[in-house]
Design an enzyme around this catalytic site. Structure first.
Site: not given
Length: 456
Positions: A96, A197, A252, A326-327
């Site tokens: 990430d 990200d 993302e 995770h979000d």
């Protein structure tokens, strides 16, 4: 990586996967201890949430040093052992990476605050006050203004996320070169790719006008989402790093329409290999508002999925398929029934995901139907976004109970509970005190699921 279209990716939220030393937080040795489990599960690629040096204001998405492993997770030797362990089992590792912003504890930012003449000052987006206040009315994704005032410099810096996460200035060629060098360093170390990200936010316009603030969507995002040079910057990444190393790169891409997602992922354009888009996990956002307790209509969910499947296929783009991460809150709690029809709901979600065109991503715990945390008090939360949202809701007139019920449904903390391995204390995640503690005893664990399969 040439076979990414056929791969299954397993996302590891590093802090919540497995603690090997009893300090309450997951670590790299904990991941290593479960490599055989992940191999047996069918994972071909492991995506690690950030393990870089970080003060942890945003659970690692505030990177203080791109080249160091956070001691909470272990050492670079541990990471190299993980790489070797995965490689020996035929699995690959993707990292990430956050290049929209850094931590305010990064040396670049520390130096940028010394003076306006410091060469690192322009590594970030600094602006003079306008009529004695912020340069514009843009809002942070975590609540409040997107600008933070520095009294010493009499300037504001932009932070689209937490105030401790200053945005990088991609118009600065030296900053951009520094990022490229860092990416090459990780590629040479042997990782297979990056999950990038908020990558479509890296290009900001020179002019930064006010937004209307008429709705929650009119917060400035129209000016920086898929900004003026974003495709140019990502193509440079491809030419410098991604293409040369045949990397799997997933971006993302929040608030991105289909035509833009095609541009990012059509291989002829040489940018990214696949896209994380979020329209299907916003069907319960009435008028785009996240922090509202709301259900969804199945027909809306089906239409979003269908439109993206057809649109991306026709345009030569490629989807990264997912229900949760995770979000996001747990999909089983969000879209179906995590109680009476828990097993059936989990199977349905899996069947739909693996039946679509794209690369499937399994978020840790989905394979055992983990559900939302259902925290009952704000003190149980660690996530700054959720905490800020709670206080804003109460300030605007919601009762404490109403605010908690909204968080129970929408908070990303729901997906961050430690992995449920077995029936021992703390589900076998840690022998210490877990960094985030479950409040409800759940009998659904990896151990119990393996026992069911053996009985079958």
């Amino acid at each position: 990586m040439k076979d990414w279209k056929k791969a299954t990716v397993y996302q590891i939220y590093s802090r919540s996967f497995q603690d090997s030393n009893g300090d309450g937080g997951g670590d790299i040795q904990g991941i290593i201890s479960h490599l055989d489990y992940l191999k047996d599960l069918g994972a071909e690629v492991l995506w690690l949430n950030p393990v870089y040096k970080s003060p942890g204001r945003d659970n690692g998405y505030d990177i203080a040093d791109y080249y160091e492993i956070n001691p909470e997770f272990g050492t670079m030797d541990d990471f190299e052992q993980l790489l070797d362990g995965a490689r020996n089992r035929g699995m690959k590792i993707i990292m990430d990476l956050v290049v929209n912003h850094t931590s305010d504890q990064h040396e670049w930012f520390k130096m940028s605050r010394y003076s306006k003449d410091n060469p690192y000052h322009d590594y970030y987006i600094w602006k003079d006050p306008v009529d004695g206040h912020e340069p514009n009315n843009w809002k942070s994704k975590f609540g409040g203004s997107a600008w933070e005032y520095d009294e010493k410099l009499n300037q504001y810096y932009l932070h689209l996320y937490d105030r401790t996460q200053p945005d990088l200035n991609w118009r600065n060629p030296k900053m951009k070169a520094s990022i490229m060098e860092m990416m090459k360093w990780w590629a040479d170390k042997g990782i297979a790719g990056f999950r990038l990200d908020v990558i479509n936010n890296i290009s900001k316009p020179l002019e930064m006008p006010d937004d209307t603030l008429e709705t929650s969507m009119d917060d400035g995002r129209k000016f920086y989402t898929n900004g003026p040079h974003v495709h140019e910057y990502i193509h440079e990444m491809y030419e410098e790093v991604f293409g040369k190393h045949s990397m799997l790169t997933v971006g993302e891409l929040s608030s991105t329409p289909i035509d833009e997602a095609i541009k990012f992922t059509n291989p002829d354009r040489e940018e990214l290999t696949m896209a994380f888009t979020f329209h299907h996990v916003k069907v319960d956002y009435p008028n785009g508002a996240k922090w509202v307790k709301s259900g969804y209509k199945l027909v809306d969910l089906k239409k979003v999925i269908s439109d993206w499947q057809i649109g991306m296929q026709n345009g030569g783009g490629w989807n990264a398929l997912f229900w949760g991460n995770h979000d996001q809150p747990r999909a089983i709690s969000r879209f179906l029934d995590d109680n009476k029809y828990r097993e059936e709901s989990a199977k349905l979600l899996a069947l739909v995901e693996f039946g679509l065109q794209g690369t499937p991503y399994v978020y840790q715990g989905e394979e055992i139907a983990m559900k939302n945390a259902y925290f009952t008090d704000i003190s149980q939360y660690n996530d700054p976004e959720s905490i800020n949202a709670y206080h804003e809701l109460v300030e605007k007139g919601s009762s404490v109970q109403e605010a908690i019920e909204i968080l129970q449904q929408k908070s990303r903390e729901n997906s961050r509970l430690p992995m449920q391995w077995d029936s021992q204390k703390n589900y076998g995640f840690t022998t210490g005190s877990p960094w985030l503690k479950a409040i409800n005893k759940d009998t659904q664990t990896v151990e119990s699921e393996i026992e069911k399969k053996m009985e079958f």
